[in-house]
Design a protein around this motif. Structure first.
Motif, PDB file in Angstrom:
ATOM      1  N   GLY A 202       7.009 -67.558  29.318  1.00  0.00           N
ATOM      2  CA  GLY A 202       6.178 -66.707  30.153  1.00  0.00           C
ATOM      3  C   GLY A 202       6.022 -67.215  31.568  1.00  0.00           C
ATOM      4  N   GLY A 203       6.802 -68.225  31.928  1.00  0.00           N
ATOM      5  CA  GLY A 203       6.814 -68.657  33.313  1.00  0.00           C
ATOM      6  C   GLY A 203       5.988 -69.878  33.640  1.00  0.00           C
ATOM      7  N   ALA A 204       5.452 -70.570  32.657  1.00  0.00           N
ATOM      8  CA  ALA A 204       4.703 -71.803  32.914  1.00  0.00           C
ATOM      9  C   ALA A 204       5.625 -73.011  32.791  1.00  0.00           C
ATOM     10  CB  ALA A 204       3.544 -71.931  31.930  1.00  0.00           C
ATOM     11  N   ARG A 205       5.223 -74.113  33.410  1.00  0.00           N
ATOM     12  CA  ARG A 205       5.920 -75.390  33.275  1.00  0.00           C
ATOM     13  C   ARG A 205       5.179 -76.185  32.202  1.00  0.00           C
ATOM     14  NH1 ARG A 205       4.891 -74.457  38.457  1.00  0.00           N
ATOM     15  NH2 ARG A 205       3.430 -76.195  38.685  1.00  0.00           N
ATOM     16  N   VAL A 206       5.828 -76.389  31.071  1.00  0.00           N
ATOM     17  CA  VAL A 206       5.132 -76.862  29.871  1.00  0.00           C
ATOM     18  C   VAL A 206       5.554 -78.268  29.488  1.00  0.00           C
ATOM     19  CG1 VAL A 206       4.653 -76.389  27.425  1.00  0.00           C
ATOM     20  CG2 VAL A 206       4.953 -74.486  29.037  1.00  0.00           C
ATOM     21  N   THR A 207       4.552 -79.095  29.210  1.00  0.00           N
ATOM     22  CA  THR A 207       4.757 -80.396  28.578  1.00  0.00           C
ATOM     23  C   THR A 207       4.058 -80.361  27.230  1.00  0.00           C
ATOM     24  OG1 THR A 207       4.813 -81.555  30.705  1.00  0.00           O
ATOM     25  CG2 THR A 207       4.366 -82.884  28.735  1.00  0.00           C
ATOM     26  N   SER A 208       4.783 -80.709  26.180  1.00  0.00           N
ATOM     27  CA  SER A 208       4.235 -80.733  24.828  1.00  0.00           C
ATOM     28  C   SER A 208       4.035 -82.181  24.409  1.00  0.00           C
ATOM     29  CB  SER A 208       5.182 -80.020  23.855  1.00  0.00           C
ATOM     30  OG  SER A 208       4.673 -80.047  22.546  1.00  0.00           O
ATOM     31  N   ALA A 209       2.811 -82.532  24.009  1.00  0.00           N
ATOM     32  CA  ALA A 209       2.493 -83.917  23.636  1.00  0.00           C
ATOM     33  C   ALA A 209       1.949 -83.952  22.213  1.00  0.00           C
ATOM     34  CB  ALA A 209       1.455 -84.506  24.599  1.00  0.00           C
ATOM     35  N   TYR A 210       2.483 -84.875  21.409  1.00  0.00           N
ATOM     36  CA  TYR A 210       1.959 -85.010  20.052  1.00  0.00           C
ATOM     37  C   TYR A 210       2.167 -86.427  19.544  1.00  0.00           C
ATOM     38  CZ  TYR A 210       6.726 -82.995  19.635  1.00  0.00           C
ATOM     39  OH  TYR A 210       8.056 -82.677  19.791  1.00  0.00           O
ATOM     40  N   ARG A 211       1.430 -86.747  18.464  1.00  0.00           N
ATOM     41  CA  ARG A 211       1.410 -88.122  17.951  1.00  0.00           C
ATOM     42  C   ARG A 211       2.703 -88.499  17.247  1.00  0.00           C
ATOM     43  NH1 ARG A 211      -3.953 -86.410  17.228  1.00  0.00           N
ATOM     44  NH2 ARG A 211      -5.485 -87.781  18.219  1.00  0.00           N
ATOM     45  N   GLY A 292      15.302 -77.082  28.432  1.00  0.00           N
ATOM     46  CA  GLY A 292      14.527 -77.740  29.477  1.00  0.00           C
ATOM     47  C   GLY A 292      13.282 -76.986  29.879  1.00  0.00           C
ATOM     48  N   ARG A 293      12.928 -75.966  29.128  1.00  0.00           N
ATOM     49  CA  ARG A 293      11.708 -75.212  29.432  1.00  0.00           C
ATOM     50  C   ARG A 293      10.460 -75.977  28.999  1.00  0.00           C
ATOM     51  NH1 ARG A 293      12.870 -69.579  30.191  1.00  0.00           N
ATOM     52  NH2 ARG A 293      15.044 -69.076  29.695  1.00  0.00           N
ATOM     53  N   ILE A 294      10.609 -76.849  28.003  1.00  0.00           N
ATOM     54  CA  ILE A 294       9.503 -77.660  27.510  1.00  0.00           C
ATOM     55  C   ILE A 294       9.916 -79.125  27.570  1.00  0.00           C
ATOM     56  CG2 ILE A 294       8.077 -78.255  25.504  1.00  0.00           C
ATOM     57  CD1 ILE A 294       8.288 -75.357  24.597  1.00  0.00           C
ATOM     58  N   ILE A 295       9.063 -79.958  28.156  1.00  0.00           N
ATOM     59  CA  ILE A 295       9.256 -81.406  28.167  1.00  0.00           C
ATOM     60  C   ILE A 295       8.400 -81.999  27.066  1.00  0.00           C
ATOM     61  CG2 ILE A 295       9.061 -83.516  29.534  1.00  0.00           C
ATOM     62  CD1 ILE A 295      11.092 -81.476  30.597  1.00  0.00           C
ATOM     63  N   VAL A 296       8.980 -82.865  26.241  1.00  0.00           N
ATOM     64  CA  VAL A 296       8.248 -83.462  25.127  1.00  0.00           C
ATOM     65  C   VAL A 296       7.815 -84.877  25.496  1.00  0.00           C
ATOM     66  CG1 VAL A 296       8.358 -84.177  22.717  1.00  0.00           C
ATOM     67  CG2 VAL A 296       9.468 -82.055  23.437  1.00  0.00           C
ATOM     68  N   ARG A 297       6.550 -85.175  25.256  1.00  0.00           N
ATOM     69  CA  ARG A 297       5.998 -86.500  25.501  1.00  0.00           C
ATOM     70  C   ARG A 297       5.214 -86.964  24.265  1.00  0.00           C
ATOM     71  NH1 ARG A 297       9.251 -86.890  28.912  1.00  0.00           N
ATOM     72  NH2 ARG A 297       8.932 -86.846  31.174  1.00  0.00           N
ATOM     73  N   PRO A 298       5.017 -88.284  24.121  1.00  0.00           N
ATOM     74  CA  PRO A 298       4.159 -88.766  23.042  1.00  0.00           C
ATOM     75  C   PRO A 298       2.691 -88.448  23.335  1.00  0.00           C
ATOM     76  CG  PRO A 298       4.839 -90.583  24.432  1.00  0.00           C
ATOM     77  CD  PRO A 298       5.588 -89.370  24.911  1.00  0.00           C
ATOM     78  N   TRP A 299       1.805 -88.926  22.510  1.00  0.00           N
ATOM     79  CA  TRP A 299       0.394 -88.543  22.590  1.00  0.00           C
ATOM     80  C   TRP A 299      -0.251 -89.024  23.899  1.00  0.00           C
ATOM     81  CZ3 TRP A 299      -2.106 -84.781  20.957  1.00  0.00           C
ATOM     82  CH2 TRP A 299      -3.505 -84.766  20.901  1.00  0.00           C
ATOM     83  N   ILE A 300      -1.334 -88.351  24.250  1.00  0.00           N
ATOM     84  CA  ILE A 300      -2.082 -88.662  25.471  1.00  0.00           C
ATOM     85  C   ILE A 300      -2.884 -89.954  25.275  1.00  0.00           C
ATOM     86  CG2 ILE A 300      -3.851 -87.842  27.072  1.00  0.00           C
ATOM     87  CD1 ILE A 300      -3.101 -84.972  26.144  1.00  0.00           C
ATOM     88  N   GLU A 301      -2.655 -90.914  26.153  1.00  0.00           N
ATOM     89  CA  GLU A 301      -3.392 -92.177  26.087  1.00  0.00           C
ATOM     90  C   GLU A 301      -4.736 -92.071  26.789  1.00  0.00           C
ATOM     91  OE1 GLU A 301      -2.263 -96.103  28.236  1.00  0.00           O
ATOM     92  OE2 GLU A 301      -1.386 -96.208  26.206  1.00  0.00           O
ATOM     93  N   ARG A 302      -4.737 -91.439  27.964  1.00  0.00           N
ATOM     94  CA  ARG A 302      -5.990 -91.226  28.696  1.00  0.00           C
ATOM     95  C   ARG A 302      -5.764 -90.202  29.800  1.00  0.00           C
ATOM     96  NH1 ARG A 302      -6.147 -94.500  33.467  1.00  0.00           N
ATOM     97  NH2 ARG A 302      -4.347 -95.906  33.560  1.00  0.00           N
TER      98      ARG A 302
END
Length: 507
Positions: A202-211, A292-302
């Protein structure tokens, strides 16, 4: 008000669970009274309800076959995965068909459920005219499993300064608000992955974060809904019969065949044991990662003002954070004594087959369970079992058996697990005396084992069997081209033989 007539049963909630409970209790001679805080039925599918997490255009996670009850199919023009408005319309048609609207007391909010001195149960509720107190012999709690959004504690979360702020995915209303903005979606549940995909396309720049990286299956596997393939009766029987190692390897092989491994798309490598990694579902998430529409990252530290820092040292500066981190049960009106008996911790209850508790005679629960798999068929089986017990068609399990069930429930909780819905469906069908005997239906054996756990497949025999159930069971199995003949595939034959061998050596 005191209701001495044991045929009058109070039901809390007029969502799918409350409606199907009222339908089956009425079928067997009871007079259900349904308490509903909103001014319209539908529960989660009524977006105007205070606790609803649905939005216009939202789709179900299960197919139209599995997002229905056994007496009523969706309209012919409903897509494979019904929209929110179509689900609401379906529930209103269901209520009309069985005369349920007249049984619903709208705008009646529960304030307290407690034991009455005479061994019955007292409900205190609030209406526009004030407080009402009523006493019943039997009460069904049917308030749903997605009423209280859970947001994790993250250092610095209160400092976030992104222009669009922080919200839970239950508040999501579509991608338009986030178009051309950067969004972090936290969580790896179905809703988190589906919303991340919706935003990305839908046109957003998305980062997905999970444990942890879960294995991810598409909603459709070669055109067939995933729950028809993975959450069928054969899979439920395998959970009972086969050792955990064999189950894990079999499930992993099926998932990899259906969707590949997440790392093939650019996501992290999941744990080798699929039970340790977990499984989630999304049609578009992994393709969006690959594109490349979604960037995957590990969980949020702070979180530090405008900056979100992840546990691998990377960071993002999003305009918004959406937490798709699940739900707890919302039962604030439970008397503390009842909550203690249920070992209620905010997210789960100690119940026998997710329905009864031996120390709470007269109380029953419908729909307060894990939501992965055939949810509406499970709710209907719970409702039928409750009606059959109250009507005397089947006996309540012995206290010893129920205590064993509670011990198993506590053990699962300690492992951080919940009952899977296809296994629960088979268990509930046995309790209600409506699990189809495969030997009695040889021409439906493949459909019953490897087709969907369709609600009508539990109307083949036993109380309330339907004459057209065989034809409709076959049609449900043939839908989407899943099963066109009675000939077993080599993979199905292999699993069938394993189950037969295990059954032959079981005591």
């Amino acid at each position: 008000m005191h209701y001495p007539n044991e045929k009058i049963v109070a039901i809390i909630g007029a969502g799918p669970a409350g409606l199907v409970s009222a339908r089956w209790l009425a079928q067997h001679g009871f007079e259900p009274i349904v308490f509903e805080a909103s001014e319209r039925l539908g529960g989660q599918w009524n977006p105007a309800a205070e606790a609803s997490g649905t939005w216009a255009g939202m789709r179900t996670n299960t197919s139209r076959v599995m997002s229905a009850f056994s007496d009523l199919d969706h309209e012919s023009d409903v897509a494979t995965y019904p929209r929110q408005d179509q689900m609401l319309a379906y529930l209103e048609r269901y209520a009309d068909r069985f005369g349920l609207v007249r049984r619903i007391q709208f705008g009646k909010r529960i304030e307290l459920l407690e034991a009455a001195p005479d061994g019955r149960w007292r409900i205190r509720s609030r209406t526009g005219e004030g407080m009402v107190e009523e006493t019943f012999s039997h009460i069904v709690v049917a308030t749903g499993a997605q009423a209280r959004p859970l947001v994790p504690e993250i250092p610095g979360v209160e400092s976030f300064t992104g222009a669009l702020g922080i919200a839970h995915t239950s508040q999501y209303e579509g991608p338009e608000r986030y178009r051309n903005h950067a969004v972090v979606v936290a969580g790896c549940s179905i809703s988190a992955l589906e919303i991340a995909s919706d935003l990305a396309y839908g046109g957003a720049r998305v980062t997905s974060a999970y444990r942890r990286q879960r294995y991810i299956v598409p909603k459709l596997i070669a055109g067939v809904p995933a729950e028809h393939v993975l959450f069928n009766r054969a899979a439920a029987l395998a959970l009972e019969a086969l050792p955990p190692e064999a189950l894990a390897e079999g499930l992993k092989a099926a998932v990899l065949k259906a969707s590949g491994s997440p790392d093939q798309f650019g996501a992290p490598v999941p744990a080798g044991n699929i039970f340790a990694a977990g499984v989630s579902q999304s049609q578009g998430f992994l393709p969006a990662v690959a594109e490349g529409r979604i960037i995957v990252r590990p969980w949020i530290e702070r979180i530090d003002g405008s900056t979100v820092l992840f546990s691998d040292g990377s960071h993002a500066r999003p305009d918004a954070i959406l937490f798709g981190t699940g739900y707890g049960l919302s039962l604030p009106w439970l008397d503390p004594a009842i909550a203690r008996a249920l070992n209620f911790d905010g997210t789960s209850l100690d119940l026998y087959a997710n329905t009864f508790h031996p120390d709470l005679k007269g109380l029953a629960f419908v729909g307060l369970c894990n939501l992965v798999g055939p949810y509406l068929p499970v709710m209907e089986l719970q409702a039928r079992w409750i009606a059959y017990v109250l009507a005397g068609h089947v006996a309540m399990p012995s206290r010893a058996r129920m205590e064993q069930g509670l011990e198993a429930c506590r053990a699962m909780r300690e492992r951080g697990q919940q009952p899977v819905l296809h296994e629960l469906a088979v268990s509930l069908a046995r309790h209600a005396g409506v699990e189809p005997d495969l030997e009695r239906w040889p021409h439906l054996e493949r459909a019953l084992l490897f087709g969907p756990l369709s609600p009508v497949s539990f109307r083949l025999q036993g109380t309330d069997r339907l004459e057209d159930a065989p034809a409709r069971t076959r049609a449900a199995a043939e839908a989407f081209g899943a099963i066109r003949s009675s000939t077993f595939t080599p993979e199905e034959l292999h699993l069938r033989r394993l189950l037969e061998e295990q059954a032959s050596v079981s005591p």
